[in-house]
Design a protein around this motif. Structure first.
Motif: not given
Length: 287
Positions: A125-131, A243-245
């Motif tokens: 799983l990878a979030d759309a707003d992450c690196f 990494w995420t905001g």
């Protein structure tokens, strides 16, 4: 590598300054697709799930980072547009990934569709707003492919900005990691977040995601339900952290207000971490 005083330099390559798809040059899509074409497999062992709701530009950054994964493991990217109201679908359509549309609102329904449409034996799983760093897939799979393991979760860091320097965020992350260690003893599913998580697809299909909209928890709930099939382990490699905001962190005010709220919450339930959660219906319960 997680740094104390600055963001890792590799983030700059993917942190595009655009606010609308209209601003994105075709050359950016061409560069990402060229990397994807070299890495995406038609016979994947791993399916990377990316779901998005109104992430028109963020998902470009996320998939750009995934297009740089340094691995010999064959993988695919399964992207699901969760009924977005912006132009997320246009972004997906211009990228060389498999895309689907889920009209039922919620992370659970979107992730359920992704795992049903996937081909790989394993889901990440990878979030759309992450690196994601180049070694993320390999480090996750090192843990997930161990005998008896059904689910793995990774750790994550926050991208610093002028208002929130890295040293302050590092304090928050260090405390967060200590809490994760305490949780893992009896309740590892509390550490399972969609930002960095993986599991055996067969077990995920058996457990299934909740098919109604919740603001949080569908990832931990499916992890809990999969624990009957095997162990849950942590991926702790520092250089492989996602990494995420800071937008979710800042919902509680300043960093120190957010930290204070979280510390109080964890202290109130610290004793519960010493015992396993009794069996319950994760799809309908509030905890």
């Amino acid at each position: 590598m997680m740094t104390v005083f600055s963001n890792p330099r590799w983030l700059k390559q993917h942190d595009y300054p655009y606010t609308s798809i209209d601003e994105v040059p075709q050359s950016v899509f061409d560069e990402i697709n060229e990397r994807l074409d070299k890495r995406i497999s038609t016979e994947p062992l791993v399916s990377i799930m990316v779901i998005a709701y109104n992430e028109e530009i963020n998902v470009l950054r996320s998939i750009s980072s995934l297009s740089c994964l340094d691995t010999k493991i064959p993988f695919e990217i399964v992207a699901v547009n969760n009924n977005s109201k912006d132009r997320t679908q246009e972004t997906f359509d211009r990228l060389h990934v498999r895309t689907f549309f889920q009209p039922i609102q919620g992370c659970g329904p979107a992730r359920q569709m992704a795992q049903e449409m996937a081909v790989g034996k394993y889901m990440l799983l990878a979030d759309a707003d992450c690196f994601y760093p180049v070694n993320w897939l390999d480090e996750m799979m090192k843990q997930l492919q161990q005998p008896g393991v059904v689910c793995v979760y990774g750790r994550y860091s926050f991208v610093a900005n002028p208002e929130l320097p890295r040293w302050q965020l590092t304090i928050h992350e260090t405390l967060k990691d200590l809490v994760a260690e305490a949780r893992h003893y009896k309740r590892p599913y509390l550490n399972a977040y969609g930002i960095s998580m993986g599991y055996l697809r067969e077990a995920g299909l058996k457990a299934g995601y909740m098919m109604h909209n919740r603001t949080w928890g569908e990832d931990g709930r499916i992890c809990f339900d999969m624990m009957q099939y095997g162990r849950v382990v942590a991926m702790k490699t520092r250089s492989a952290r996602a990494w995420t905001g800071t937008r979710t962190l800042m919902k509680d005010g300043t960093l120190w207000q957010a930290l204070g709220k979280r510390v109080k919450k964890e202290l109130n339930r610290a004793v519960s971490y010493l015992t396993p959660h009794p069996p319950h219906d994760t799809k309908t319960s509030e905890d």
